[in-house]
Design an enzyme around this catalytic site. Sequence first.
Site: not given
Length: 318
Positions: A143, A210
């Site tokens: 993350s 991401t």
Amino acid sequence: MPGVWNAFRPFNGARNSRLATDLAGISLPTPIGLAAGYDKDCRVLGSVLKLGFGFVTGGTVTLSSRPGNPKPRVARITDQKALMNSLGFPGQGLEAALKRLGKHRRQRDRILVSIAGTIEDEIVECLRRTQPLVAGIELNISSPNTAGLRIFHEPGRLRGLIEGLVADKQVPLFVKLPPWPRDTDNRRDILKLAETAVDAGADGLVIANTHPIESRRLKVGRGGLSGAPLFEHTELMIADVQALVQGNAAIIACGGVSTAEQVWKLMASGASAVQLYTSFIYEGPGLPSRLNRRLAKLMSVAGIETVADITGPPPTVK
Ligand SMILES: Cc1cc2nc3c(=O)[nH]c(=O)nc-3n(C[C@H](O)[C@H](O)[C@H](O)COP(=O)(O)O)c2cc1C
């Protein structure tokens, strides 16, 4: 809302035997899964499965509850069908997630749970207590929004963590890596992490999390980009990883998937399954069903009987 989703079940396209697949020993009705982050506290996994996902990924769950980053922490980039988020693992913690997972025992075989932390012993505890309730564990070291996770971007530290987890693990372990988009110079470092993870005993890799982005629309000023702009990078990264692991680890492709043709391309490049999140937000609850039907149609036109045999470009079908 999730209760209403039961109505989708008979039409979700997941019962076509052509789509059945194996993910590191986990038998799935379709290779299309929900990515981590949609259901951080494992509240609606059973309902979401009924929409036609082959599997769903709960979490990321951490040992203790966490508030996450200050708001605003999610923003849409509508014209690109993308999202930016800087959530940073808000969640109620392991205990609350386990209680809910205990109620989904019938769907256990199709649930993965993502775990994370900044201390090895805490992560091992998350694995140990979660694994009786799930088909597989996803370790999130990637993350971009959580201070502390980067310690596991050091290969020696990652190896130690994974060896500790492997010593206790009873279900397949997947490691979710940070991305190496084409315009950055971190490719070699992250491929080293991929190699280390597999060598230390991980059963599979999730490619990828991401992509880091800066934005004043997020309170903390930076976060992760997801959605359509990621796809071309995902395809290249899967080819890189497939060349590296050569079938010795399962690959879950994640990032920018919204069509069956894209699922096809990623499977043809070496993925055993795909996960999606942002397209589900934009396209709605009918998406997994549409993807299942379309993928089955493409396979039928190409004369391919099983998803493991998908190869080459997808056929052109109206
Ligand atoms: C709002 C939001 C929250 C997310 N939370 C997590 C998370 O908790 N753990 C994780 O591993 N990935 C998380 N992700 C990343 C997704 O699982 C996925 O890797 C990424 O969104 C790329 O896939 P997509 O383009 O299909 O959305 C999150 C993504 C979004 C948009």
